[in-house]
Design an enzyme around this catalytic site. Sequence first.
Site, short mmCIF file in Angstrom:
data_model
loop_
_atom_site.label_atom_id
_atom_site.label_comp_id
_atom_site.label_asym_id
_atom_site.label_seq_id
_atom_site.Cartn_x
_atom_site.Cartn_y
_atom_site.Cartn_z
N CYS A 1 0.77 -1.14 0.04
CA CYS A 1 0.06 0.01 0.09
C CYS A 1 0.90 1.28 0.07
O CYS A 1 0.31 2.31 0.04
CB CYS A 1 -0.78 0.13 1.28
N LYS B 1 -7.85 0.66 11.32
CA LYS B 1 -7.98 -0.52 10.11
C LYS B 1 -7.09 -1.66 10.49
O LYS B 1 -5.92 -1.52 10.78
CB LYS B 1 -7.42 0.03 8.68
N LYS C 1 -12.52 -0.18 10.75
CA LYS C 1 -12.64 -1.42 9.72
C LYS C 1 -11.66 -2.70 10.17
O LYS C 1 -10.58 -2.35 10.53
CB LYS C 1 -12.00 -0.70 8.28
C1 PBG Z 1 -6.45 -1.91 0.26
C2 PBG Z 1 -8.03 -2.08 0.69
C3 PBG Z 1 -8.40 -3.16 1.07
C4 PBG Z 1 -9.82 -2.94 1.54
C5 PBG Z 1 -10.04 -1.68 1.45
N1 PBG Z 1 -8.76 -1.16 0.81
C6 PBG Z 1 -7.77 -4.32 1.38
C7 PBG Z 1 -6.42 -4.57 2.34
O1 PBG Z 1 -6.08 -3.85 3.01
O2 PBG Z 1 -5.98 -5.59 2.00
C8 PBG Z 1 -10.64 -4.06 2.17
C9 PBG Z 1 -12.27 -3.73 1.84
C10 PBG Z 1 -13.08 -4.95 1.73
O3 PBG Z 1 -12.43 -6.39 2.42
O4 PBG Z 1 -14.30 -5.19 1.42
N2 PBG Z 1 -5.88 -0.80 0.97
ZN ZN Z 2 -3.99 -0.85 0.04
#
Ligand code: PBG
Ligand code: ZN
Length: 328
Positions: free
Chosen positions: A131, A198, A251
């Site tokens: 990311c 998150k 989240k």
């Molecule tokens: C990536 C991102 C993710 C999600 C939203 N943005 C996946 C991750 O962090 O691996 C997950 C959303 C979902 O599972 O519905 N930055």
């Molecule tokens: Zn990401």
Amino acid sequence: MDISSVLQGGYQHPLSRSWQARRSLTKGMLMYPIFITDDPDAYVDIPTLPGQARWGVNRLEGFIGPLVKKGLKSVILFGVPLNCEKDGSGTPADDPNGPVILAIMKLRSLYPDLYIATDVCLCEYTSHGHCGILHADGTINSEPSAARIAEVALSYAKAGAHCVAPSDMMDGRIKAIKRALIDGGFGNKCTLMSYSAKFASALYGPFRDAAGSAPSFGDRKCYQLPPTAKGLARRAIQRDMAEGADIIMVKPALPYLDIIADAAALAPDHPLACYQVSGEYAMVVAGARAGVYDLRTMAFETTESMIRAGCTLILSYFTPQFLDWLDE
Ligand code: PBG
Ligand code: ZN
């Protein structure tokens, strides 16, 4: 029986049952996550995310138009670039002809009243699938990561996004994005929603299938929070408020209701979002298909638990179904 031990008289009627909620689910509280891919005519089902698909820009009118008629108020866009050259800094993320920027412009012109949020992250666009930007040894290089993410966020704001929502969890990115929005003339035109708390969850699997964003090596544990980390989540929420976040997000949602309740107490003056993520949605659907419960009842129960915990906004793959259910 003692007078004060009798409660059932207070909720014996459907209407008096509804009064027990401090707040009720409304269509305006739902933000619908949608996946936009770079084949303009694409419509590709996502098997692990039942009922959801990757959409090409040319298909958006047929997909979103009927939902807007039913009362859809907002969407959050995720780019799924399949035909582009990915690199170390996620160059395709702000390609002016990339799927997200084209989708923002298309949706703004088709539906002037629809609120358009965009997820901001590099993982869909980097060659390594992480990311942020990495050092040569594969660890995160925070400062250029935050700077690049801010650049991408500003380009989405310029394309017309009402809200940018960084999901990368890089240190310092809220401050960097807020600064870039202000300096770019969008300080008062674009909302900054932070994925503040998150967690490194097992519930992102279907999303990574959908977005093609699984990391090519390692995992995301050096930037996403450990599931046990209540204190760290509280610190991240407070930091992001101080750095200029307009909306705070937690989240995933259901396994983290205590964090949502903490966030509501820590940020009483901010809107509070939570994301019922792909794996949570898939779990609810799978349980219903296995005959464990009724889908609609369980969708309401999980969503209402998030509102009870303190959310004012929910990112939900159930949004299209709720638009029907809330009319019944
Ligand atoms: C990536 C991102 C993710 C999600 C939203 N943005 C996946 C991750 O962090 O691996 C997950 C959303 C979902 O599972 O519905 N930055
Ligand atoms: Zn990401």
